[in-house]
Write a protein that holds these residues in place. Structure first.
Motif, PDB file in Angstrom:
ATOM      1  N   ILE A  45       0.971  -1.265   0.180  1.00  0.00           N
ATOM      2  CA  ILE A  45       0.166  -0.044  -0.038  1.00  0.00           C
ATOM      3  C   ILE A  45       0.891   1.147  -0.135  1.00  0.00           C
ATOM      4  O   ILE A  45       0.492   2.178  -0.792  1.00  0.00           O
ATOM      5  N   ALA A  46       1.968   1.373   0.982  1.00  0.00           N
ATOM      6  CA  ALA A  46       3.033   2.344   0.832  1.00  0.00           C
ATOM      7  C   ALA A  46       3.498   2.533  -0.491  1.00  0.00           C
ATOM      8  O   ALA A  46       3.526   3.720  -0.904  1.00  0.00           O
ATOM      9  N   GLU A  47       3.918   1.488  -1.012  1.00  0.00           N
ATOM     10  CA  GLU A  47       4.516   1.655  -2.426  1.00  0.00           C
ATOM     11  C   GLU A  47       3.519   2.185  -3.704  1.00  0.00           C
ATOM     12  O   GLU A  47       3.811   3.029  -4.183  1.00  0.00           O
ATOM     13  N   ALA A  48       2.249   1.717  -3.470  1.00  0.00           N
ATOM     14  CA  ALA A  48       1.372   2.172  -4.396  1.00  0.00           C
ATOM     15  C   ALA A  48       0.817   3.517  -4.160  1.00  0.00           C
ATOM     16  O   ALA A  48       0.592   4.406  -5.400  1.00  0.00           O
ATOM     17  N   ASN A  49       0.965   4.031  -2.895  1.00  0.00           N
ATOM     18  CA  ASN A  49       0.622   5.452  -2.573  1.00  0.00           C
ATOM     19  C   ASN A  49       1.659   6.325  -3.099  1.00  0.00           C
ATOM     20  O   ASN A  49       1.614   7.421  -3.666  1.00  0.00           O
ATOM     21  N   ARG A  50       3.005   5.782  -2.971  1.00  0.00           N
ATOM     22  CA  ARG A  50       4.154   6.557  -3.520  1.00  0.00           C
ATOM     23  C   ARG A  50       3.992   6.727  -4.989  1.00  0.00           C
ATOM     24  O   ARG A  50       4.258   7.757  -5.521  1.00  0.00           O
ATOM     25  N   ARG A  52       1.442   6.400  -7.020  1.00  0.00           N
ATOM     26  CA  ARG A  52       0.272   7.267  -7.137  1.00  0.00           C
ATOM     27  C   ARG A  52       0.563   8.617  -7.191  1.00  0.00           C
ATOM     28  O   ARG A  52       0.173   9.607  -7.818  1.00  0.00           O
ATOM     29  N   ALA A  53       1.317   8.978  -6.191  1.00  0.00           N
ATOM     30  CA  ALA A  53       1.612  10.626  -5.934  1.00  0.00           C
ATOM     31  C   ALA A  53       2.411  11.053  -6.887  1.00  0.00           C
ATOM     32  O   ALA A  53       2.581  12.143  -7.399  1.00  0.00           O
ATOM     33  N   THR A  56       0.055  11.054 -10.447  1.00  0.00           N
ATOM     34  CA  THR A  56      -0.930  11.980 -10.639  1.00  0.00           C
ATOM     35  C   THR A  56      -0.470  13.543 -10.549  1.00  0.00           C
ATOM     36  O   THR A  56       0.579  13.921 -10.164  1.00  0.00           O
TER      37      THR A  56
END
Length: 109
Positions: A45-50, A52-53, A56
């Motif tokens: 999840i942390a990797e996906a959030n990074r 995505r940031a 976007t």
């Protein structure tokens, strides 16, 4: 050596002791696996959030978003009005005289 002693002690208590020993070991393994999965999921999840940031674009147009929201709301309202307009709100008037078998005899003969 202690595991062997524990197994011998459980075996001396019969099938219930063996079952209890196996249940404890299974529970310990299940907790260990659950902790590993939670850690892996949190990392993913942390990797996906990074990611995505990075992907976007923070300078998204607010005007475009507002137009899309108002357009979707207008489409929903229009659909509701259309469906309500198609509904038949009138009740047909009742018959003057209730039907009788005599009416059917005249038409079939």
């Amino acid at each position: 050596m202690s595991a062997l002693l524990g197994a011998a002690s459980a075996a001396s208590k019969g099938p219930a002791g063996v079952g209890l020993l196996l249940a404890k070991q299974g529970y310990g393994l299940a907790r260990k696996q659950a902790a590993q999965r939670r850690a892996a999921t949190a990392e993913r999840i942390a990797e996906a959030n990074r990611a995505r940031a990075l992907v976007t674009d923070p300078s998204g147009s607010r005007r475009t978003r507002k137009i899309l929201i108002f357009g979707a709301a207008a489409a929903v309202v229009g659909g509701v009005v259309f469906l309500l307009g198609r509904r038949r709100n009138e009740v047909p008037p009742p018959a003057d005289v209730p039907p009788s078998l005599a009416d059917y005899d005249e038409t079939t003969s």
